[in-house]
Write a protein that holds these residues in place. Structure first.
Motif, PDB file in Angstrom:
ATOM      1  N   TRP A  65     -19.112  -5.384 -18.222  1.00 58.68           N
ATOM      2  CA  TRP A  65     -19.681  -5.371 -16.880  1.00 58.68           C
ATOM      3  C   TRP A  65     -21.204  -5.306 -16.968  1.00 58.68           C
ATOM      4  N   VAL A  66     -21.842  -5.625 -15.847  1.00 56.93           N
ATOM      5  CA  VAL A  66     -23.303  -5.551 -15.733  1.00 56.93           C
ATOM      6  C   VAL A  66     -23.655  -4.360 -14.854  1.00 56.93           C
ATOM      7  N   SER A  67     -24.633  -3.589 -15.323  1.00 59.79           N
ATOM      8  CA  SER A  67     -25.150  -2.443 -14.570  1.00 59.79           C
ATOM      9  C   SER A  67     -26.657  -2.536 -14.478  1.00 59.79           C
ATOM     10  N   GLU A  68     -27.197  -1.783 -13.543  1.00 59.48           N
ATOM     11  CA  GLU A  68     -28.646  -1.679 -13.402  1.00 59.48           C
ATOM     12  C   GLU A  68     -28.991  -0.194 -13.424  1.00 59.48           C
ATOM     13  N   ARG A  69     -30.025   0.163 -14.181  1.00 66.06           N
ATOM     14  CA  ARG A  69     -30.392   1.565 -14.407  1.00 66.06           C
ATOM     15  C   ARG A  69     -31.894   1.735 -14.226  1.00 66.06           C
ATOM     16  N   THR A  70     -32.269   2.743 -13.457  1.00 68.21           N
ATOM     17  CA  THR A  70     -33.674   3.080 -13.262  1.00 68.21           C
ATOM     18  C   THR A  70     -33.893   4.492 -13.780  1.00 68.21           C
ATOM     19  N   SER A  71     -34.844   4.622 -14.696  1.00 64.02           N
ATOM     20  CA  SER A  71     -35.149   5.934 -15.266  1.00 64.02           C
ATOM     21  C   SER A  71     -36.436   6.474 -14.645  1.00 64.02           C
ATOM     22  N   ASP A  72     -36.476   7.791 -14.491  1.00 62.28           N
ATOM     23  CA  ASP A  72     -37.656   8.476 -13.970  1.00 62.28           C
ATOM     24  C   ASP A  72     -38.006   9.596 -14.944  1.00 62.28           C
ATOM     25  N   SER A  80     -28.051   4.761 -11.805  1.00 61.39           N
ATOM     26  CA  SER A  80     -27.478   3.473 -12.172  1.00 61.39           C
ATOM     27  C   SER A  80     -26.407   3.088 -11.175  1.00 61.39           C
ATOM     28  N   HIS A  81     -26.116   1.801 -11.163  1.00 62.33           N
ATOM     29  CA  HIS A  81     -24.967   1.316 -10.402  1.00 62.33           C
ATOM     30  C   HIS A  81     -24.434   0.066 -11.095  1.00 62.33           C
ATOM     31  N   ARG A  82     -23.152  -0.160 -10.917  1.00 62.29           N
ATOM     32  CA  ARG A  82     -22.555  -1.368 -11.462  1.00 62.29           C
ATOM     33  C   ARG A  82     -22.885  -2.529 -10.542  1.00 62.29           C
ATOM     34  N   VAL A  83     -23.385  -3.608 -11.138  1.00 65.91           N
ATOM     35  CA  VAL A  83     -23.654  -4.839 -10.407  1.00 65.91           C
ATOM     36  C   VAL A  83     -22.369  -5.664 -10.357  1.00 65.91           C
ATOM     37  N   GLU A  84     -21.712  -5.789 -11.498  1.00 65.39           N
ATOM     38  CA  GLU A  84     -20.372  -6.382 -11.568  1.00 65.39           C
ATOM     39  C   GLU A  84     -19.401  -5.210 -11.509  1.00 65.39           C
ATOM     40  N   THR A  85     -18.754  -5.045 -10.382  1.00 66.27           N
ATOM     41  CA  THR A  85     -17.993  -3.824 -10.143  1.00 66.27           C
ATOM     42  C   THR A  85     -16.592  -3.826 -10.748  1.00 66.27           C
ATOM     43  N   GLY A  86     -16.057  -4.985 -11.091  1.00 63.05           N
ATOM     44  CA  GLY A  86     -14.715  -5.019 -11.674  1.00 63.05           C
ATOM     45  C   GLY A  86     -13.702  -4.360 -10.753  1.00 63.05           C
ATOM     46  N   PRO A  87     -12.944  -3.364 -11.257  1.00 58.18           N
ATOM     47  CA  PRO A  87     -11.910  -2.728 -10.431  1.00 58.18           C
ATOM     48  C   PRO A  87     -12.461  -1.708  -9.427  1.00 58.18           C
ATOM     49  N   PHE A  88     -13.781  -1.476  -9.458  1.00 56.12           N
ATOM     50  CA  PHE A  88     -14.403  -0.504  -8.549  1.00 56.12           C
ATOM     51  C   PHE A  88     -14.915  -1.193  -7.286  1.00 56.12           C
ATOM     52  N   LYS A  89     -14.779  -0.535  -6.127  1.00 57.30           N
ATOM     53  CA  LYS A  89     -15.488  -0.989  -4.930  1.00 57.30           C
ATOM     54  C   LYS A  89     -16.970  -0.763  -5.150  1.00 57.30           C
ATOM     55  N   TYR A  90     -17.293   0.403  -5.739  1.00 59.32           N
ATOM     56  CA  TYR A  90     -18.659   0.733  -6.115  1.00 59.32           C
ATOM     57  C   TYR A  90     -18.596   1.785  -7.211  1.00 59.32           C
ATOM     58  N   MET A  91     -19.685   1.870  -7.974  1.00 59.00           N
ATOM     59  CA  MET A  91     -19.820   2.896  -9.021  1.00 59.00           C
ATOM     60  C   MET A  91     -21.297   3.251  -9.114  1.00 59.00           C
ATOM     61  N   PHE A  92     -21.612   4.502  -8.808  1.00 60.91           N
ATOM     62  CA  PHE A  92     -22.972   5.031  -8.912  1.00 60.91           C
ATOM     63  C   PHE A  92     -22.993   6.129  -9.966  1.00 60.91           C
ATOM     64  N   LEU A  93     -24.010   6.113 -10.814  1.00 64.29           N
ATOM     65  CA  LEU A  93     -24.142   7.100 -11.880  1.00 64.29           C
ATOM     66  C   LEU A  93     -25.508   7.770 -11.793  1.00 64.29           C
ATOM     67  N   PHE A  94     -25.517   9.069 -12.000  1.00 65.85           N
ATOM     68  CA  PHE A  94     -26.735   9.866 -12.005  1.00 65.85           C
ATOM     69  C   PHE A  94     -26.733  10.696 -13.280  1.00 65.85           C
ATOM     70  N   TRP A  95     -27.803  10.593 -14.069  1.00 64.04           N
ATOM     71  CA  TRP A  95     -27.957  11.412 -15.268  1.00 64.04           C
ATOM     72  C   TRP A  95     -29.127  12.347 -15.038  1.00 64.04           C
ATOM     73  N   GLU A  96     -28.947  13.594 -15.446  1.00 64.86           N
ATOM     74  CA  GLU A  96     -29.995  14.600 -15.301  1.00 64.86           C
ATOM     75  C   GLU A  96     -30.182  15.312 -16.638  1.00 64.86           C
ATOM     76  N   TYR A  97     -31.432  15.511 -17.013  1.00 59.71           N
ATOM     77  CA  TYR A  97     -31.801  16.182 -18.254  1.00 59.71           C
ATOM     78  C   TYR A  97     -32.528  17.470 -17.880  1.00 59.71           C
ATOM     79  N   GLU A  98     -32.027  18.599 -18.365  1.00 55.08           N
ATOM     80  CA  GLU A  98     -32.629  19.891 -18.029  1.00 55.08           C
ATOM     81  C   GLU A  98     -32.922  20.664 -19.308  1.00 55.08           C
ATOM     82  N   GLN A  99     -34.164  21.107 -19.451  1.00 55.13           N
ATOM     83  CA  GLN A  99     -34.540  21.900 -20.624  1.00 55.13           C
ATOM     84  C   GLN A  99     -34.040  23.325 -20.447  1.00 55.13           C
ATOM     85  N   LEU A 100     -33.261  23.801 -21.408  1.00 52.85           N
ATOM     86  CA  LEU A 100     -32.758  25.172 -21.437  1.00 52.85           C
ATOM     87  C   LEU A 100     -33.226  25.820 -22.736  1.00 52.85           C
ATOM     88  N   ASP A 101     -33.080  27.125 -22.854  1.00 49.86           N
ATOM     89  CA  ASP A 101     -33.433  27.798 -24.111  1.00 49.86           C
ATOM     90  C   ASP A 101     -32.602  27.258 -25.271  1.00 49.86           C
TER      91      ASP A 101
END
Length: 154
Positions: A65-72, A80-101
Motif C-alpha cells: 500500500w501507499v502511505s503519506e507521513r509528515t514528521s514534526d 500518517s494516513h494510507r493513500v491506498e486504503t485497501g481493506p480500510f475505509k480510512y487509516m490514520f496513524l500518529f506516532w509520539e516520542y517522549e523522553q523519559l528517564d
C-alpha cells in the motif's frame, strides 16, 4: 463503526537515535520484521509518500500500500494516513516520542475503519494491529538498543 489502537514501548537509547532510525523509511525493512520493501515515491518538506510491502503470507500473497507521513521534529510526532486504503475505509496513524528517564517512549496510535466485506471487521483488525504492534515495537526496541550499545562501546 471505527476502531482505535494505542501501543507503546520504552527504548533505552537517545532520542536522536530513536527519532532518526524510526523516521528513515528507506531502512524500515531492516528495522521492522514485517516489511520486505519500502519505496519512497515523493518527498516535499517533512512529508514523504511511500509504498510499503509486506513479506509474502502463507499463500504467497504480498500485501502492499501507499502511505503519506509528515514528521514534526519540534514536537517529536508524526502523522500518517494510507493513500491506498485497501481493506480500510480510512487509516490514520500518529506516532509520539517522549523522553523519559528510562529512555524514549515510542507510542503508536491508529484510528481506522474497515470496509464492508473486508477480511476482518473493526474489532478483529484492532486485535491484529495490537498483537502485531507489540511484536514490532519489541523488535525495534531490541534493534535500537543494540545499535546504541555498540556505539557506546566504540
Amino acid at each position: 463503526m471505527s476502531a482505535h489502537t494505542d501501543n507503546s514501548i520504552v527504548i533505552n537509547a537517545p532520542m536522536d537515535l530513536v527519532w532518526e532510525r524510526t523516521n528513515d523509511i528507506e531502512s524500515w525493512p531492516r528495522l521492522f520484521g514485517e516489511y520486505s520493501s519500502a519505496e519512497i515515491l515523493h518527498r516535499e518538506g517533512n512529508t514523504v509518500r511511500f509504498r510499503l510491502s509486506l513479506h509474502p503470507d502463507e499463500d504467497g500473497k504480498v500485501w502492499s500500500w501507499v502511505s503519506e507521513r509528515t514528521s514534526d521534529e519540534a514536537t517529536r510526532t508524526t502523522r500518517s494516513h494510507r493513500v491506498e486504503t485497501g481493506p480500510f475505509k480510512y487509516m490514520f496513524l500518529f506516532w509520539e516520542y517522549e523522553q523519559l528517564d528510562a529512555g524514549v517512549r515510542l507510542r503508536w496510535v491508529q484510528d481506522f475503519e474497515m470496509k464492508p466485506g473486508a477480511p476482518l471487521d473493526d474489532s478483529g483488525m484492532a486485535e491484529r494491529i495490537n498483537r502485531n504492534s507489540r511484536v514490532e515495537l519489541a523488535l525495534i526496541k531490541e534493534r535500537l538498543e543494540s545499535v546504541h550499545a555498540l556505539a557506546a562501546v566504540s
